[in-house]
Scaffold this active site. Structure first.
Site, PDB file in Angstrom:
ATOM      1  N   ALA A  32       3.689  14.642   8.087  1.00 12.47           N
ATOM      2  CA  ALA A  32       5.132  13.919   8.913  1.00 12.47           C
ATOM      3  C   ALA A  32       4.698  14.435  10.364  1.00 12.47           C
ATOM      4  O   ALA A  32       5.549  14.145  11.070  1.00 12.47           O
ATOM      5  CB  ALA A  32       6.188  14.271   8.159  1.00 12.47           C
ATOM      6  N   CYS A  88      -4.465   7.190  14.773  1.00 17.96           N
ATOM      7  CA  CYS A  88      -4.605   6.830  16.135  1.00 17.96           C
ATOM      8  C   CYS A  88      -6.352   7.597  16.408  1.00 17.96           C
ATOM      9  O   CYS A  88      -6.742   8.294  17.421  1.00 17.96           O
ATOM     10  CB  CYS A  88      -3.926   8.166  16.874  1.00 17.96           C
ATOM     11  SG  CYS A  88      -4.259   9.791  16.516  1.00 17.96           S
TER      12      CYS A  88
END
Length: 492
Positions: A229, A353
């Site tokens: 997270a 990413c």
């Protein structure tokens, strides 16, 4: 002084390919992560400009500094907000300041520009990207935010209808064409000291990074897991979509990152979360407290190769990069397989990413092969960049095609929960296509490319895992068939 020493060490490690900048920053345990992260990113962005000034003024020899430290000090001296240290370093840099400023001025004259940002290489990705802002609907609305900004002198242009509308100047801004709570501003618009940011009404988050929570879209009252997270932007986005109703379990192994995340969530008004400082892979899917979890967002550690300000432009050692991507792909596959073990799971979003297919399509393909009860969900038909074939249901993002950082998103859905869909392997390709056979001794292996660099080690590990799981699955199916036959015989 500690700020500059730490920043210089991180830049040097990044040049040696010892990790992604973002990971190195958080691993440093520096007290002010935000300050360090900003300094490192900005120094790297202006790296070529700083190096040219350093070499032309012979600063390394005169000030007796190493290049990474010289860049960090020079950035704050000439481009940043002034040196934040005292003692010998500051005295030394201030002694050379007139010459350094003169050289910066000469560079601007030679290139016929007036701003420091205009010295960046033409077509620099950092210059192309808008400043994206996500409106935090837990505290405000898009309409109220737009009205507030208009009163401050910003000019609202309405909602974008095509991608080139996002090329903005001055104080213009508009509503994004894909995401209903994202506003776009001209590049380098700074909101860090703005009231809306400090009050948690807006979140500074790249548009591509908003995709995972937006696509998962758990309804209010649902039970959700954010598996990896920190730093918490996606967690706060999930909470906003859930309207702070339900339970949001957030895990991260890094205690420092989790502490920073706790502060962010508090500022954002998130109250439905439950933070846990632990490795997601150690979480038991059969634990009663997770029995109602139906949605999972998995954004695991990755190479960070899609992040513009984190890209390492130095030449990489191919063997080291190959081993690093293999290790990351193996870890990501383990996380995906572990996530799919939660008994009531309906949907999972996997994102990175990264621009590398080893961490994206190859991981998803191997996972689907091992978990035939799940399939890919087609995402955002109007999105301009798709996953590499045959996984075109997934999304990719890039500086050129979507005006965002590099990103990858896939959504997996349990087949048994889909109406009118029979149980079958979810990927519309053959096993041979997903896991190519080993080449013969005289076969030529194709050279690596930037998009699909040497991933044979990762491929081997994923293929091996596929074989083991498939063998196990076949044995289980045989045992089930035998049990059914016995029951049928007894019934007769």
């Amino acid at each position: 002084m500690a700020l500059y020493v730490t920043a210089a060490e991180i830049l040097e490690k990044a040049e040696r390919k010892q990790g992604a900048l973002k990971t190195l920053v958080y691993d440093s345990k520096f007290p002010n992560i935000k300050q360090l992260f900003a300094l490192v990113c900005e120094t790297q962005k202006f790296s070529s400009v700083l190096q040219e000034i350093i070499e032309s003024t012979k600063l390394l020899k005169l000030a007796k500094l190493k290049m990474p430290l010289a860049k960090v000090l020079l950035y704050d001296l000439l481009i940043g907000q002034g040196l934040k240290c005292g003692g010998a370093w500051k005295a030394n840099m201030m002694k050379h300041r007139p010459r350094l400023q003169a050289e910066l001025a000469r560079m601007k004259v030679r290139r016929k520009v007036s701003r420091n940002e205009d010295l960046l290489p033409a077509g620099s990705p950092a210059d192309q990207l808008p400043r994206y802002v996500r409106v935090n609907t837990l505290k405000t609305t898009v309409r109220d935010t737009v009205d507030y900004l208009k009163r401050e002198g910003f000019s609202y242009l309405g909602q974008a209808v095509r991608l080139d509308n996002l090329t903005l100047k001055n104080k213009d801004f508009l509503l994004d064409l894909h995401l209903p709570e994202v506003l776009a501003f001209p590049p380098n618009t700074d909101f860090h000291d703005h009231f809306l940011y400090k009050a948690g009404h807006i979140i500074l988050q790249d548009k591509a990074s908003c995709l995972p929570a937006h696509l998962l879209h758990p309804p209010p009252g649902s039970h959700v897991i954010d598996a990896c997270a920190a730093p918490g932007n996606k967690t706060s986005h999930l909470a906003a979509i859930m309207k702070n109703r339900g339970r949001l379990f957030a895990f991260d192994l890094d205690g420092k990152r989790l502490s920073t995340m706790s502060t962010l969530l508090l500022r954002a008004g998130v109250s439905c979360h439950q933070l846990a400082n632990r490795d997601f892979l150690t979480v038991d899917p059969d634990d009663p407290q997770y029995k109602d979890v139906e949605y999972i967002l998995l954004d695991p550690s990755c190479s960070g190769s899609g992040m513009v300000c984190l890209r390492d432009r130095s030449p990489a050692d191919q063997e080291e990069e190959k081993a690093r991507l293999a290790a990351l792909a193996s870890f990501q596959l383990r996380c995906l397989n572990h996530s799919l073990r939660f008994p009531r799971l309906k949907r999972l979003v996997y994102s990175t990413c990264s621009i590398h297919s080893q961490e994206n399509e190859e991981v998803v393909a191997a996972c689907l092969q091992q978990n035939p009860d799940f399939r890919l969900v087609p995402l955002l038909a109007q999105w301009p960049e798709r996953g590499l074939e045959p996984l075109s249901q997934c999304l990719r993002a890039s500086t050129t095609k979507t005006l965002t950082h590099g990103f990858f998103v896939a959504m997996l859905e349990k087949v048994s929960d889909c109406r009118g869909i029979k149980k079958k392997p979810a990927v519309p390709v053959s096993e041979a296509e997903l896991v190519p056979p080993a080449p013969s001794s005289d076969a030529k292996i194709p050279e690596a490319t930037e998009e699909n660099s040497d991933g044979s080690d990762a491929e081997e590990m994923l293929t091996s895992a596929v074989g083991e799981i498939n063998d196990s699955s076949n044995k289980k199916r045989k045992r089930k068939r035998k049990r059914k036959k016995k029951k049928a015989t007894k019934a007769e």
